[in-house]
Enzyme design. Structure first.
Site, PDB file in Angstrom:
ATOM      1  N   LYS A 226      73.957  -1.114-105.184  1.00  0.00           N
ATOM      2  CA  LYS A 226      73.951   0.253-105.731  1.00  0.00           C
ATOM      3  C   LYS A 226      74.902   0.431-106.911  1.00  0.00           C
ATOM      4  O   LYS A 226      74.657   1.245-107.791  1.00  0.00           O
ATOM      5  CB  LYS A 226      74.281   1.262-104.632  1.00  0.00           C
ATOM      6  CG  LYS A 226      73.142   1.439-103.649  1.00  0.00           C
ATOM      7  CD  LYS A 226      73.239   2.733-102.904  1.00  0.00           C
ATOM      8  CE  LYS A 226      71.984   3.007-102.107  1.00  0.00           C
ATOM      9  NZ  LYS A 226      71.844   2.095-100.937  1.00  0.00           N
TER      10      LYS A 226
ATOM     11  N   GLU B 102      73.508  12.784-104.649  1.00  0.00           N
ATOM     12  CA  GLU B 102      73.125  13.025-103.264  1.00  0.00           C
ATOM     13  C   GLU B 102      73.386  11.737-102.494  1.00  0.00           C
ATOM     14  O   GLU B 102      73.365  10.656-103.069  1.00  0.00           O
ATOM     15  CB  GLU B 102      71.640  13.384-103.186  1.00  0.00           C
ATOM     16  CG  GLU B 102      70.669  12.190-103.137  1.00  0.00           C
ATOM     17  CD  GLU B 102      70.669  11.304-104.375  1.00  0.00           C
ATOM     18  OE1 GLU B 102      71.038  11.809-105.462  1.00  0.00           O
ATOM     19  OE2 GLU B 102      70.319  10.122-104.271  1.00  0.00           O
TER      20      GLU B 102
ATOM     21  N   SER C  35      70.395  -7.229-100.025  1.00  0.00           N
ATOM     22  CA  SER C  35      70.832  -6.080-100.825  1.00  0.00           C
ATOM     23  C   SER C  35      72.272  -5.661-100.554  1.00  0.00           C
ATOM     24  O   SER C  35      72.922  -5.074-101.419  1.00  0.00           O
ATOM     25  CB  SER C  35      69.888  -4.896-100.584  1.00  0.00           C
ATOM     26  OG  SER C  35      69.779  -4.609 -99.208  1.00  0.00           O
TER      27      SER C  35
END
Ligand SMILES: *Cc1c(COP(=O)(O)O)cnc(C)c1O
Length: 395
Positions: free
Chosen positions: A90, A112, A378
């Site tokens: 991310k 968010e 990930s």
């Protein structure tokens, strides 16, 4: 030639577009006019790649997992996004977007978050860039993801618990959009996945595409060819998958396998398998597959993995699935858990529960011994240790 990239209007086949309230029209229009210019400028590229190298720790290794390969009868490489600063992919996106926000003269960042992973990645880059940071998070998630809330606060962010709806991700997103509507001139909204109105899905995919850029170079070095036979990744909103496949989208030699969260099973009402269960609808400004009831009300998704627990799916992936460019497998909680314990014991790598869904898809595949498989891990499993401890498999 058919392309799986976005078209000029912001669509992937019939999916995508920008379905937004009037008041945000100018904001989204500005972003649309600016993002490619900035992302392709030398000045941006230089700063982005320097930070990816020195701050995130890129390139992330492409690791030949020998014992896992033996288990599945092919040659498996793991793309190690779990080794990035803050523990997942991310951060690639939040760094890129905050650099864009600065170049657009914005001073206030909103985001968010569901599980809190995107909130932490956003709070991290806001600390780095000395920007104000406000994170919207459903109250249910605030309670469930206590550690991430504390991390965000420690990093200097303000966390707003959202008490509308089910008090989870979709409600937090609505609240972030509401905030953006109230502060369109000074506020930049960092969306955490390949979702939201155009140009967000394309922008996030491009920022994450450093993953497939590196895979190309690393495979060429290790295998003498720059493409694998299979690319595998998990999909929540779709950003780590989009980054992993970006440079191979139109290369039909490469088969794409996406793993979505089956939850307790796709016919149990406790699932987050949007591609299998969703119908065409609009969510967060994008036309895509949405888990909804007969009245079009969004259904609360369920998965053991908080990061895959999203009732929509990026328009890129909806299009890849509907045009059969990608095969999509629903991996249930129990299958993901089993795969996480397997990777831990075979390779000494504790994966994030999200990534464990991609690993769980290996058991459903039929590989040839010569097949080269690249699977994106990930994120790392530190955040999921409690769940793992509560689900230790019987010996
Ligand atoms: C957030 C998250 C995901 C899901 O998001 P995508 O946008 O689908 O990549 C997957 N893995 C990890 C580790 C995450 O934190």
């Amino acid at each position: 030639m058919k392309t799986f990239q976005v078209n000029e209007d912001g669509y992937y086949g019939e999916f995508g577009g920008a379905y937004i309230p009037e008041i945000l029209y100018q904001c989204v229009e500005d972003l649309k006019k600016t993002y490619l210019k900035v992302l392709e400028s030398d000045d941006f590229k230089k700063e982005f790649h320097q930070l990816l190298r020195d701050y995130v720790g890129r390139p992330s290794p492409l690791y030949h997992a020998q014992r896992l390969s033996e288990q599945y009868g092919c040659k498996i490489y793991l793309k190690r996004e779990d080794l990035n600063h803050t523990g997942a992919h991310k951060i690639n996106n939040t760094i890129g977007q905050i650099l864009l926000a600065r170049r657009m003269g914005k001073t206030r960042i909103i985001a968010e978050t569901g599980a809190g992973q995107h909130g932490v990645a956003t709070a991290t880059v806001c600390a780095l860039m000395n920007m104000e940071c406000i994170v919207y998070m459903g109250k249910t998630d605030v309670e469930r993801q206590h550690i991430n809330v504390e991390k965000m606060k420690m990093l200097g962010a303000t966390v707003h618990p959202v008490i509308s709806g089910n008090m989870t991700l979709k409600d937090a997103t609505n609240e972030a959009i509401r905030d953006w509507c109230c502060h369109p001139s000074d506020t930049y909204y960092i969306i955490g996945s390949t979702v939201g109105p155009h140009p967000y899905p394309d922008m996030v995919a491009r920022l994450q595409s450093v993953i497939s850029e590196e895979i190309k170079k690393q495979l060429l070095e290790k295998e003498g060819r720059d493409y694998p036979d299979y690319l595998m990744a998990c999909v929540g909103g779709g950003s780590n998958a989009a980054g992993s496949i970006f440079h191979y989208l139109d290369d039909e030699r490469v088969k794409i396998v996406l793993a979505e969260a089956g939850g307790l099973g796709i016919d149990t009402q406790m699932s987050a398998a949007t591609i299998q269960l969703g119908k065409l609808g609009i969510i967060h400004g994008s036309r895509t597959l949405v888990m909804q009831d007969e009245d079009g009300q969004i259904q609360e998704p369920y998965s053991i993995s908080a990061g895959l627990d999203y009732p929509g799916i990026g328009p890129i992936h909806a299009n890849l699935a509907s045009s059969k460019r990608a095969s999509v497998l629903a991996i249930n909680d129990s299958e993901a858990l089993k795969a996480a314990f397997e990777l831990t014991r075979l390779e000494g790598i504790i994966p994030a529960l999200e990534s464990a869904h991609a690993l769980g898809a290996l058991a459903k595949m039929q590989f040839k011994p010569t097949d080269i498989v690249v699977l994106t891990v990930s994120g790392r499993g530190d955040k999921d240790i409690e769940t793992y401890l509560n689900n230790i498999p019987n010996a």
